[in-house]
Design an enzyme around this catalytic site. Structure first.
Site, PDB file in Angstrom:
ATOM      1  N   THR A 171      13.775   4.676  10.378  1.00  0.00           N
ATOM      2  CA  THR A 171      14.281   3.915  11.175  1.00  0.00           C
ATOM      3  C   THR A 171      13.708   2.317  10.062  1.00  0.00           C
ATOM      4  O   THR A 171      12.784   1.500  10.351  1.00  0.00           O
ATOM      5  CB  THR A 171      14.381   2.968  11.765  1.00  0.00           C
ATOM      6  N   THR A 225       1.084  -1.374  -0.261  1.00  0.00           N
ATOM      7  CA  THR A 225      -0.028  -0.300   0.164  1.00  0.00           C
ATOM      8  C   THR A 225       1.240   1.183  -0.074  1.00  0.00           C
ATOM      9  O   THR A 225       1.089   2.388  -1.052  1.00  0.00           O
ATOM     10  CB  THR A 225      -0.494   0.055   1.556  1.00  0.00           C
ATOM     11  N   CYS A 240      -7.940  -5.274   2.407  1.00  0.00           N
ATOM     12  CA  CYS A 240      -8.316  -4.776   2.981  1.00  0.00           C
ATOM     13  C   CYS A 240      -9.545  -3.528   3.120  1.00  0.00           C
ATOM     14  O   CYS A 240     -10.039  -2.685   3.471  1.00  0.00           O
ATOM     15  CB  CYS A 240      -7.289  -3.646   1.560  1.00  0.00           C
ATOM     16  N   HIS A 266       4.010 -10.106   3.167  1.00  0.00           N
ATOM     17  CA  HIS A 266       2.571 -11.143   4.339  1.00  0.00           C
ATOM     18  C   HIS A 266       2.031 -11.630   3.061  1.00  0.00           C
ATOM     19  O   HIS A 266       1.094 -12.419   2.990  1.00  0.00           O
ATOM     20  CB  HIS A 266       2.491 -10.281   4.836  1.00  0.00           C
TER      21      HIS A 266
END
Length: 387
Positions: free
Chosen positions: A245, A77, A331, A206
């Protein structure tokens, strides 16, 4: 609460379980090699940076790219958003026209709608009854002011694989950038960004037995070079395109998942196609008028999307509490509207009576047979109740 052994997971296109081999690769980077990959002034950071580099190389090699063309993100996304907004804003002086498709994932459609609010023009191409985009429609729609064409590689609901190579070639002929959402493809089908004329590509860990919360954006750096305006600032990480990070354990897991997917792809697809064909055959035999949604041949092997006349898909899913199937994109599973993908291919009525079944490594032959029987029995009961 149901017995765990009674549960059957058939929603692998929503997400996949993390492969145990992936977990093993990730574990040391939580508790031992826990350095920040940007802290290159000590060995903890150097070790973390090296691990990230190895994962980047693995993913780049898997798609025929260079390592410096792979940018890590939080998922497909975010990658889609960076691609759509980043290209639109970077090249707006050359035009404000985007081409996409009616059956794209919301992660592309919603940014396109936002661009329209900002003054861009977006052409939403139709699909045929198999969910396929016609390259000639792309050719007819493309203009001198078209700066981006975004067509997904394989649809997340019906599994249809698009003719991305042809579409990418058309975009290149007109100096437009070509982006494809390949979230459902990496680790499942062969990808070569050069052969397929891809300029930008989104992926997510995933969907291929890696961890959640990590993805990648491929951004071409030569022949032609694609420039993208950053959508996040603060530190200049990932060549200035995605500050923040890096999630080192997840990136390591992503790389391992892709490595495994490439090695086992052919064998897995053979098994998955056998399972989805068996389920479709069984449902058709038991229920009579079941039809497949999506292309009969050019499709992801682990996808089966079926239209079952006379049932309401959400009612079927409620009845099948111990068998995880879906009505469409994960989603939008909380949305009461019918699948925009099936509706674009057919109509709302068919969308209300279609379900997605997606098999994977969590399954076995016995589960597939048992799930097919459960679905058929539940559909029969719903049909009888509706009479």
């Amino acid at each position: 609460m149901s017995d765990e052994q009674d549960r059957i997971y058939l929603d692998h296109q929503a997400t996949t379980p993390v492969d145990e081999r992936v977990m093993g690769a990730m574990q040391p980077y939580f508790t031992e090699a826990y350095g920040n990959a940007a802290s290159n002034d000590h060995l903890y950071g150097v070790d973390a940076n090296q691990a990230v580099g190895e994962a980047r190389n693995t993913i780049a090699d898997a798609i025929g790219a260079k390592s410096d063309e792979v940018i890590f993100t939080s998922g497909a996304t975010e990658s889609d958003n960076i691609a759509v907004f980043g290209v639109a804003e970077r090249y707006e002086d050359g035009g404000k026209h985007v081409i996409t498709c009616q059956t794209e994932h919301k992660a592309v459609l919603d940014p396109c709608k936002e661009l329209e609010e900002r003054g861009w023009e977006v052409t939403y191409l139709p699909v045929d009854e198999h969910g396929m985009v016609d390259p000639d429609d792309v050719r007819d729609a493309i203009r001198d002011d078209t700066m981006l064409v975004s067509i997904m590689m394989a649809n997340n609901e019906v599994g249809t694989i698009a003719p991305v190579q042809e579409i990418g070639a058309i975009a290149r002929e007109h100096d437009a950038k070509f982006h494809t959402d390949a979230a459902q493809c990496l680790g499942h089908i062969p990808i070569d960004v050069d052969e397929m004329n891809i300029d930008l590509m989104s992926a997510s860990a995933h969907k291929c037995y890696g961890p959640k919360g990590v993805g990648a954006l491929y951004r071409r750096r030569s022949r032609p070079r694609v420039n993208v305006k950053p959508q996040m600032y603060g530190g200049g990480h990932e060549r200035g395109l995605r500050s923040g990070t890096l999630n080192v354990p997840a990136i390591v897991g992503f790389g391992k998942a892709v490595e495994i997917g490439l090695k086992e792809m052919e064998e897995e697809n053979e098994r998955y196609r056998k399972w989805t064909d068996h389920m479709f055959g069984y449902l058709h035999e038991e229920l009579g008028d079941v039809e497949r949604n999506g292309h009969p041949e050019k499709r992801l092997a682990h996808n089966l999307n079926v239209y079952i006349p006379g049932i309401e898909s959400r009612a079927l899913i409620v009845d099948l509490k111990e068998t995880a199937i879906a009505t469409g994109s994960a989603c939008t599973s909380a949305d009461v509207e019918p699948s925009h993908v099936i509706a674009a291919m057919y109509d709302d009525q068919r969308a209300h009576s279609s379900v997605r079944i997606s098999v994977g490594r969590a399954n076995e032959d016995e589960q597939i047979a048992r799930a097919a029987q459960r679905i058929a029995d539940a559909a029969e009961q719903l049909r009888a109740f509706a009479l």
